[in-house]
Design an enzyme around this catalytic site. Structure first.
Site, PDB file in Angstrom:
ATOM      1  N   CYS A   1       0.841  -1.196   0.000  1.00 44.58           N
ATOM      2  CA  CYS A   1       0.000   0.000   0.000  1.00 44.58           C
ATOM      3  C   CYS A   1       0.880   1.251   0.000  1.00 44.58           C
ATOM      4  CB  CYS A   1      -0.977  -0.036   1.181  1.00 44.58           C
ATOM      5  SG  CYS A   1      -2.336   1.145   1.021  1.00 44.58           S
TER       6      CYS A   1
ATOM      7  N   HIS B   1      -3.398  -5.139   0.030  1.00 41.85           N
ATOM      8  CA  HIS B   1      -2.890  -5.689   1.291  1.00 41.85           C
ATOM      9  C   HIS B   1      -2.889  -7.218   1.225  1.00 41.85           C
ATOM     10  CE1 HIS B   1      -2.750  -2.016   3.820  1.00 41.85           C
ATOM     11  NE2 HIS B   1      -3.628  -1.590   2.940  1.00 41.85           N
TER      12      HIS B   1
ATOM     13  N   GLU C   1      -1.405  -9.308   3.018  1.00 42.06           N
ATOM     14  CA  GLU C   1      -1.369  -9.946   4.335  1.00 42.06           C
ATOM     15  C   GLU C   1      -2.742 -10.428   4.796  1.00 42.06           C
ATOM     16  OE1 GLU C   1      -1.550  -5.411   5.299  1.00 42.06           O
ATOM     17  OE2 GLU C   1      -0.852  -6.749   3.703  1.00 42.06           O
TER      18      GLU C   1
END
Length: 541
Positions: A390, A516, A518
């Site tokens: 990001c 993102h 993750e």
């Protein structure tokens, strides 16, 4: 044996007593994982008593990271634990706050839905809470729904949720609604013993509110003697089999195995009149063996600015751990404060230079930005694997543009101040501006990304179409695409021609993604970008 046909869904409420941060989220996630491994379809919901509409405008230093679901809900970080442990994609129905409930009820009152009647906590607020629970269960089609109530028993703001739980149980029956209460057994060094009195008082308060817990999850940092389990059982009115010791583990991923040892799924089945099914935990055993087996360490620098609370980056930390486990390595994070890099702090730079890989995560605001740019420059010039997420991707673009175009004024519109717009390597997304409200207005949720072949991104994903989750309001300025030779734009959201992934060509691994990744990593299945980043850092590619 069951005397009646099985009725679904079933509901499990998880509450906490004595103090916050006991690990209700991990416990809820672990129980969900075991029930799923027993063959049930699971959905999880977090009821948060705070008045905010959602965590979207809350500081990560206070509340931890903001987790984002596929459908674009900005949620509490516990939703991330649920998804990782249970390996399900949750939704906006998984997060309910007092702010959402009151907004909904007061909007109905303004429309005249209550026909001029007085609006009260009971029944209007409690009815709204129960409706949210049942709507989520119906929409998800789950067999068992786990509802974690945030905060601590005794909190004023949490009482409407407890009252809704009491009514829910009264309406549906004990075999359909189960209560688990997690409490702390503090250790007094002077007495050299764990104390049960806080647990007794917490359960007494829960009973005062009309709830007799079915299970007590007893949290402690030391092994709990059998005599204390007997005492908790006696004074709290819970059979000893249903008093589950929850002793601090070396890894959160050991918790499902510990619960399995105490036969928690069998006990739940007994209480809720469920058929006994075999719980398959092989994958958890394999994972924990990897975690507990001594391995080489890999040092990864996390360059951020929300350093007071590690939960600010919890999903990134867990994604890195999962990638390391898959490579038979242990993770050691080197925490780097970007403001200290910016100030040329010798010790901070020394720590950065010891890292085998560098991650620059997401964030907002211009504090510490130049330090992050310095970290990206160090990674580029020294061929250190770099993953920008990001904001970290935007940092990569700004640093590379300054290098290629020899212009130190190049920046992002977010940090511009009095800068000329022609210097914006990063600018507002279409439809975004400074005037727009901050809460719930970012580009949120899952979007398609097309991957170019023969790129780092393609090597990592091994496919040309992926879907990833976003939370941002700025993007790469396409007018710079042709001005930056050596920067490959390997992932594109074609519908709006937005750059999703960029990578430095003459580098072993220097990649930035606007999304993102993750949020889609799992302990048994690391995200491809994190996995490839770690493999690059340890020299396995």
């Amino acid at each position: 044996m069951m005397t009646e046909p099985q009725k679904f869904p079933k509901y499990i409420f998880v509450t906490g007593g004595v103090c916050s941060s006991l690990g209700k989220g991990i416990a809820s996630a672990s129980i969900g994982a075991l029930l799923k491994a027993s063959g049930y379809k699971i959905f999880v919901q977090k009821l948060d008593p705070y008045l905010n509409i959602d965590p979207g405008t809350m500081s990560p230093s206070q509340h931890g990271e903001v987790y984002v679901t596929d459908d674009g809900a900005e949620t509490d970080l516990d939703i991330g634990h649920y998804e990782r442990f249970i390996d399900v994609s949750l939704s906006k129905d998984s997060t309910v706050t007092t702010g959402k409930i009151y907004t909904e009820v007061l909007s109905k009152e303004r429309r005249g839905d209550f026909l001029g009647g007085t609006i009260q906590i009971v029944p209007h607020i409690t009815d709204a809470i129960k409706d949210r629970i049942q709507q989520a269960a119906k929409k998800s089609g789950c067999d068992i729904m786990i509802i974690e109530i945030g905060g601590t028993i005794g909190d004023i703001e949490g009482e409407p949720f407890i009252e809704a739980m009491r009514q829910f149980r009264n309406e549906l029956g004990n075999e359909n609604v189960l209560s688990m209460h997690m409490t702390l057994l503090p250790y007094l060094k002077a007495a050299k013993e764990l104390k049960t009195k806080p647990t007794q008082l917490s359960v007494r308060e829960l009973k005062r509110l009309g709830i007799q817990p079915d299970f007590i999850l007893a949290r402690a940092d030391y092994k709990i003697p059998e005599t204390l389990l007997d005492k908790i059982s006696l004074f709290c009115g819970v059979k000893k089999r249903f008093v589950i010791p929850v002793v601090t583990s070396s890894s959160i991923y050991e918790v499902p195995l510990k619960f399995h040892q105490y036969k928690i799924t069998e006990l739940i089945s007994e209480k809720m009149q469920l058929p006994m099914l075999k719980t398959k935990i092989d994958d958890w055993q394999v994972l924990f063996e990897k975690i507990s087996t001594p391995q080489k360490e890999i040092e990864i620098a996390l360059v951020g600015k929300y350093m007071r609370l590690e939960d600010s980056y919890i999903s990134i930390i867990e994604a890195l751990k999962s990638a390391c486990y898959a490579c038979n390595y242990q993770l050691r994070i080197i925490w780097i404060n970007s403001e200290r890099l910016e100030a040329q702090n010798h010790n901070e730079w020394k720590k950065l230079k010891n890292a085998k890989g560098i991650i620059v995560p997401g964030g907002f605001g211009n504090r510490g930005i130049e330090g992050k740019i310095m970290a990206a420059e160090y990674a580029r010039t020294n061929k250190i694997p770099y993953l920008g997420i990001c904001l970290g991707a935007q940092i990569l673009a700004i640093e590379y543009a300054r290098y290629v175009l020899e212009n130190e004024q190049l920046t992002s519109e977010e940090f511009a101040g009095e800068q000329s717009p022609e210097n914006y390597v990063i600018h507002f997304l279409p439809g975004q501006s400074d005037e727009k409200s901050k809460g719930g207005t970012l580009r949120l949720g899952s979007y398609r990304c097309n991957i170019k072949e023969n790129t780092l991104a393609y090597k990592a994903y091994e496919e040309t179409t992926v879907y990833e989750r976003h939370r941002h309001r700025y993007e790469f300025n396409n007018t710079f695409r042709k001005k930056l030779p050596g920067l490959c734009f390997s992932g594109i959201y074609e519908q709006q021609d937005l750059v999703e992934i960029m990578e430095v060509v003459d580098h072993p691994f220097m990649l930035g993604c606007q999304f993102h990744p993750e949020f889609k990593s799992r302990p048994h299945r690391p995200h491809p970008l994190f996995h490839y980043f770690i493999k690059s850092a340890i020299g396995q590619v």
